[in-house]
Design a protein around this motif. Structure first.
Motif, PDB file in Angstrom:
ATOM      1  N   ARG A 261       0.835  -1.213   0.000  1.00 57.95           N
ATOM      2  CA  ARG A 261       0.000   0.000   0.000  1.00 57.95           C
ATOM      3  C   ARG A 261       0.865   1.257   0.000  1.00 57.95           C
ATOM      4  N   ASP A 262       1.921   1.257   0.797  1.00 63.10           N
ATOM      5  CA  ASP A 262       2.810   2.423   0.840  1.00 63.10           C
ATOM      6  C   ASP A 262       3.450   2.679  -0.519  1.00 63.10           C
ATOM      7  N   LEU A 263       3.923   1.600  -1.157  1.00 66.95           N
ATOM      8  CA  LEU A 263       4.562   1.749  -2.465  1.00 66.95           C
ATOM      9  C   LEU A 263       3.561   2.247  -3.499  1.00 66.95           C
ATOM     10  N   ALA A 264       2.350   1.697  -3.484  1.00 71.65           N
ATOM     11  CA  ALA A 264       1.322   2.112  -4.436  1.00 71.65           C
ATOM     12  C   ALA A 264       0.969   3.583  -4.243  1.00 71.65           C
ATOM     13  N   ALA A 265       0.933   4.033  -2.994  1.00 76.64           N
ATOM     14  CA  ALA A 265       0.602   5.431  -2.711  1.00 76.64           C
ATOM     15  C   ALA A 265       1.655   6.368  -3.283  1.00 76.64           C
ATOM     16  N   VAL A 266       2.939   5.991  -3.123  1.00 72.83           N
ATOM     17  CA  VAL A 266       4.019   6.826  -3.661  1.00 72.83           C
ATOM     18  C   VAL A 266       3.973   6.845  -5.181  1.00 72.83           C
ATOM     19  N   GLN A 267       3.750   5.684  -5.799  1.00 73.18           N
ATOM     20  CA  GLN A 267       3.698   5.615  -7.254  1.00 73.18           C
ATOM     21  C   GLN A 267       2.522   6.423  -7.802  1.00 73.18           C
ATOM     22  N   ALA A 268       1.381   6.357  -7.116  1.00 73.95           N
ATOM     23  CA  ALA A 268       0.214   7.114  -7.553  1.00 73.95           C
ATOM     24  C   ALA A 268       0.474   8.609  -7.436  1.00 73.95           C
ATOM     25  N   ARG A 269       1.122   9.008  -6.342  1.00 77.96           N
ATOM     26  CA  ARG A 269       1.437  10.421  -6.154  1.00 77.96           C
ATOM     27  C   ARG A 269       2.427  10.913  -7.195  1.00 77.96           C
ATOM     28  N   ASP A 270       3.459  10.090  -7.464  1.00 79.48           N
ATOM     29  CA  ASP A 270       4.444  10.467  -8.478  1.00 79.48           C
ATOM     30  C   ASP A 270       3.800  10.586  -9.844  1.00 79.48           C
ATOM     31  N   GLY A 271       2.876   9.663 -10.164  1.00 75.25           N
ATOM     32  CA  GLY A 271       2.177   9.722 -11.443  1.00 75.25           C
ATOM     33  C   GLY A 271       1.333  10.967 -11.551  1.00 75.25           C
ATOM     34  N   HIS A 272       0.689  11.364 -10.448  1.00 77.37           N
ATOM     35  CA  HIS A 272      -0.123  12.578 -10.442  1.00 77.37           C
ATOM     36  C   HIS A 272       0.752  13.805 -10.639  1.00 77.37           C
ATOM     37  N   ASP A 273       1.928  13.817  -9.975  1.00 75.60           N
ATOM     38  CA  ASP A 273       2.843  14.948 -10.112  1.00 75.60           C
ATOM     39  C   ASP A 273       3.335  15.090 -11.539  1.00 75.60           C
ATOM     40  N   GLU A 274       3.617  13.944 -12.200  1.00 72.66           N
ATOM     41  CA  GLU A 274       4.082  13.988 -13.586  1.00 72.66           C
ATOM     42  C   GLU A 274       2.983  14.511 -14.500  1.00 72.66           C
ATOM     43  N   ASP A 275       1.739  14.068 -14.259  1.00 76.63           N
ATOM     44  CA  ASP A 275       0.622  14.540 -15.075  1.00 76.63           C
ATOM     45  C   ASP A 275       0.418  16.031 -14.895  1.00 76.63           C
ATOM     46  N   ALA A 276       0.541  16.489 -13.644  1.00 78.97           N
ATOM     47  CA  ALA A 276       0.352  17.909 -13.368  1.00 78.97           C
ATOM     48  C   ALA A 276       1.458  18.740 -14.010  1.00 78.97           C
ATOM     49  N   ALA A 277       2.685  18.219 -13.982  1.00 77.53           N
ATOM     50  CA  ALA A 277       3.809  18.950 -14.567  1.00 77.53           C
ATOM     51  C   ALA A 277       3.669  19.082 -16.075  1.00 77.53           C
ATOM     52  N   GLY A 278       3.032  18.096 -16.700  1.00 84.29           N
ATOM     53  CA  GLY A 278       2.885  18.122 -18.150  1.00 84.29           C
ATOM     54  C   GLY A 278       1.641  18.827 -18.632  1.00 84.29           C
ATOM     55  N   ALA A 279       0.785  19.242 -17.707  1.00 86.10           N
ATOM     56  CA  ALA A 279      -0.480  19.881 -18.098  1.00 86.10           C
ATOM     57  C   ALA A 279      -0.261  21.360 -18.387  1.00 86.10           C
ATOM     58  N   THR A 280      -1.117  21.898 -19.238  1.00 83.63           N
ATOM     59  CA  THR A 280      -1.105  23.351 -19.497  1.00 83.63           C
ATOM     60  C   THR A 280      -1.722  24.041 -18.293  1.00 83.63           C
ATOM     61  N   PRO A 281      -1.525  25.352 -18.142  1.00 83.36           N
ATOM     62  CA  PRO A 281      -2.087  26.059 -17.000  1.00 83.36           C
ATOM     63  C   PRO A 281      -3.589  25.851 -16.835  1.00 83.36           C
TER      64      PRO A 281
END
Length: 248
Positions: A224-244
């Motif tokens: 669960r801990d690993l999945a939470a970190v991976q999900a958060r990292d994936g969200h951060d990458e999506d947010a970084a690639g999004a337009t304003p």
């Protein structure tokens, strides 16, 4: 060449070439050119030749007349070799690799815990208690937590008093080290001391069923801990690639 102070030139060459192979810099079937490696790594022919011998023993390369030295298919690699496990996890481990390690832990550690509950000695219990104390004292120190966690699980397997099972520590430690460094390095994890303490108590009590239940609970929390970190990292990458306008 990346240097490792604790290794000589020969060990450093093995480390660097091995990592390149594992990363896919040299795909299966490609040819390694010793003369180029000598220049790139700044080492002698003897060092490269000895490094090639070690890498061949790990199943990574083979040398044949007229073909030279080539990278072998992954199916021939000694995937349980401690260096290969470390190299695979030290960069950016794939999701498949992490899943494979988690599955191996789920097969090995419950069996180890069951045997440990029946066979542990006072020396084994002392080693587990010492590791648990170190985990409690680590706080937010990721490196200290990783080392203590590895020590606990090493002591757990040793407490089973099965030589072949103890040899599985190379896989367990690889999985633990990779998972721990991802999770603790991200400072996003549950308190793992209580589940480890429950496991220790079951082994102290000589209760195999309780030990299996405790280790399965520990593994579930780790996943669960690993999945939470991976999900958060994936969200951060999506947010970084999004337009304003698209950003959350």
């Amino acid at each position: 060449m990346v240097t490792h102070p604790s290794r000589g030139l020969h060990g450093q060459a093995v480390e660097e070439i091995g990592r390149r192979i594992i990363r896919g810099d040299y795909p299966p079937g490609s040819v390694l050119h010793p003369d180029k490696l000598e220049v790139e790594l700044g080492v002698s022919k003897t060092v490269v030749r000895e490094a090639m011998r070690v890498l061949a023993s790990k199943g990574l390369i083979e040398s044949r007349q007229k073909r030279g030295t080539t990278i072998r298919p992954r199916a021939h690699w000694n995937l349980l070799d401690s260096d290969l496990l470390r190299w695979q996890g030290s960069a950016a481990p794939t999701e498949r690799f992490l899943e494979d390690l988690a599955e191996v832990r789920a097969l090995v550690e419950p069996a180890g815990a069951r045997l440990a509950a029946a066979r542990r000695t006072e020396t084994d219990l002392a080693a587990m208690r010492q590791a648990l104390d170190a985990m409690s004292a680590a706080g937010t120190d990721a490196d200290a937590m990783v080392e203590a966690d590895l020590a606990f699980h090493r002591a757990l397997l040793n407490a089973a008093h099965n030589e072949l099972l103890s040899r599985m520590e190379v896989v367990i430690e690889a999985g633990l080290s990779i998972r721990d460094r991802i999770v603790h390095g991200a400072q996003h994890f549950s308190d793992s001391v209580p589940v480890h303490r429950a496991l220790l108590r079951a082994i102290e009590a000589g209760d195999p069923d309780a030990a299996v239940t405790a280790v399965e609970s520990l593994l579930s929390q780790a996943s669960r801990d690993l999945a939470a970190v991976q999900a958060r990292d994936g969200h951060d990458e999506d947010a970084a690639g999004a337009t304003p306008d698209e950003a959350p």
